[in-house]
Design a protein around this motif. Structure first.
Motif, PDB file in Angstrom:
ATOM      1  N   ALA A   1      13.508 -43.811  26.777  1.00 44.29           N
ATOM      2  CA  ALA A   1      12.214 -44.025  27.021  1.00 44.29           C
ATOM      3  C   ALA A   1      10.952 -42.957  26.574  1.00 44.29           C
ATOM      4  CB  ALA A   1      12.124 -44.026  28.669  1.00 44.29           C
ATOM      5  N   ALA A   2      11.485 -41.987  25.676  1.00 44.44           N
ATOM      6  CA  ALA A   2      10.510 -41.368  24.942  1.00 44.44           C
ATOM      7  C   ALA A   2       9.516 -42.157  24.295  1.00 44.44           C
ATOM      8  CB  ALA A   2      11.185 -40.368  24.189  1.00 44.44           C
ATOM      9  N   GLU A   3       8.186 -41.779  24.222  1.00 42.78           N
ATOM     10  CA  GLU A   3       7.167 -42.482  23.387  1.00 42.78           C
ATOM     11  C   GLU A   3       7.287 -42.022  21.873  1.00 42.78           C
ATOM     12  OE1 GLU A   3       3.405 -41.834  25.301  1.00 42.78           O
ATOM     13  OE2 GLU A   3       3.942 -42.529  27.158  1.00 42.78           O
ATOM     14  N   LEU A   4       8.106 -41.236  21.338  1.00 47.81           N
ATOM     15  CA  LEU A   4       7.956 -40.721  19.931  1.00 47.81           C
ATOM     16  C   LEU A   4       9.498 -40.911  19.500  1.00 47.81           C
ATOM     17  CD1 LEU A   4       5.922 -37.285  20.233  1.00 47.81           C
ATOM     18  CD2 LEU A   4       5.345 -39.445  19.623  1.00 47.81           C
ATOM     19  N   ARG A   5       9.368 -41.204  18.096  1.00 46.27           N
ATOM     20  CA  ARG A   5      10.884 -41.130  17.456  1.00 46.27           C
ATOM     21  C   ARG A   5      10.689 -40.243  16.198  1.00 46.27           C
ATOM     22  NH1 ARG A   5      12.192 -42.771  21.597  1.00 46.27           N
ATOM     23  NH2 ARG A   5      13.072 -45.018  22.199  1.00 46.27           N
ATOM     24  N   LEU A   6      11.763 -39.974  15.797  1.00 49.59           N
ATOM     25  CA  LEU A   6      11.855 -39.334  14.604  1.00 49.59           C
ATOM     26  C   LEU A   6      12.247 -40.427  13.299  1.00 49.59           C
ATOM     27  CD1 LEU A   6      12.377 -36.491  13.009  1.00 49.59           C
ATOM     28  CD2 LEU A   6      14.869 -36.746  13.567  1.00 49.59           C
ATOM     29  N   TYR A   7      11.252 -39.908  12.476  1.00 46.42           N
ATOM     30  CA  TYR A   7      11.262 -40.904  11.111  1.00 46.42           C
ATOM     31  C   TYR A   7      11.853 -39.873   9.748  1.00 46.42           C
ATOM     32  CZ  TYR A   7       8.951 -44.598  13.584  1.00 46.42           C
ATOM     33  OH  TYR A   7       8.642 -45.686  14.241  1.00 46.42           O
ATOM     34  N   VAL A   8      12.588 -40.656   9.058  1.00 50.17           N
ATOM     35  CA  VAL A   8      12.902 -39.903   7.623  1.00 50.17           C
ATOM     36  C   VAL A   8      12.564 -40.809   6.588  1.00 50.17           C
ATOM     37  CG1 VAL A   8      15.149 -40.651   7.688  1.00 50.17           C
ATOM     38  CG2 VAL A   8      14.782 -38.667   6.447  1.00 50.17           C
ATOM     39  N   ALA A   9      12.084 -39.990   5.589  1.00 51.29           N
ATOM     40  CA  ALA A   9      11.966 -41.078   4.133  1.00 51.29           C
ATOM     41  C   ALA A   9      12.619 -40.210   3.109  1.00 51.29           C
ATOM     42  CB  ALA A   9      10.316 -40.562   3.763  1.00 51.29           C
ATOM     43  N   THR A  10      13.614 -41.018   2.669  1.00 48.86           N
ATOM     44  CA  THR A  10      14.683 -40.527   1.679  1.00 48.86           C
ATOM     45  C   THR A  10      13.951 -40.655   0.281  1.00 48.86           C
ATOM     46  OG1 THR A  10      16.359 -40.782   3.102  1.00 48.86           O
ATOM     47  CG2 THR A  10      16.959 -40.642   0.878  1.00 48.86           C
ATOM     48  N   ALA A  11      13.914 -39.740  -0.715  1.00 47.84           N
ATOM     49  CA  ALA A  11      13.107 -39.881  -1.995  1.00 47.84           C
ATOM     50  C   ALA A  11      14.323 -40.532  -2.788  1.00 47.84           C
ATOM     51  CB  ALA A  11      13.013 -38.374  -2.440  1.00 47.84           C
TER      52      ALA A  11
END
Length: 158
Positions: free
Chosen positions: A122-132
């Protein structure tokens, strides 16, 4: 490619805490957002955001992103920057333990070291990753070794 240019790219990435994330909106217009970031191996760039944020919605629809990392306080003619073409995504919950360990090995003083529990359920934030996919470094026109008189970009493998 040159080892000193690879080192220049690593230095820019290590010395800066914010990247500018470029995404494309549903109307085809570009959108840029500054985000605090961490990285793993100079090829994966992590940030935390709300899935409701416009840039997060854009990533969900169109994962191709552009990133620039630079010091906006550099003197005129002394600018250094790294440009990254990448593919971005939210980190799935089952990958959060491994990805949080990668993302939070070295965080800036005062930055939050998020846990998988902070970024799932239920957390309001998420982890994002950009792969070069591709990484370029900015070469000032007056660079003593690589300068051509005109600012340019050169591919690197930091």
């Amino acid at each position: 490619m040159s080892d000193d240019l690879d080192e220049m790219a690593r230095s820019v990435i290590d010395r800066n805490r914010y990247l500018t994330l470029g995404t494309i909106g549903p109307d085809g217009r570009p959108r840029v957002s500054p985000v605090y970031f961490t990285h793993a191996g100079y090829r994966e760039f992590f940030w935390v955001s709300s899935p409701a944020a416009r840039h997060s919605r854009n990533v969900a629809e169109r994962p191709d992103v552009a990133i620039v990392i630079f010091d906006s306080t550099a003197a005129i003619g002394q600018g250094r920057a790294v440009y990254v073409d990448a593919t971005a995504a939210v980190v799935p919950d089952d990958e959060l333990p491994r990805r949080c360990a990668q993302a939070y090995t070295d965080v800036a003083r005062g930055a939050v070291r998020f846990t998988p529990e902070d970024l799932s359920g239920a957390a309001e934030l998420r982890l994002y990753v950009a792969t070069a996919g591709a990484v370029d470094v900015h070469i000032p026109g007056g660079h003593p070794v690589h300068g051509t008189g005109i600012d340019s970009r050169r591919a690197v493998n930091p």
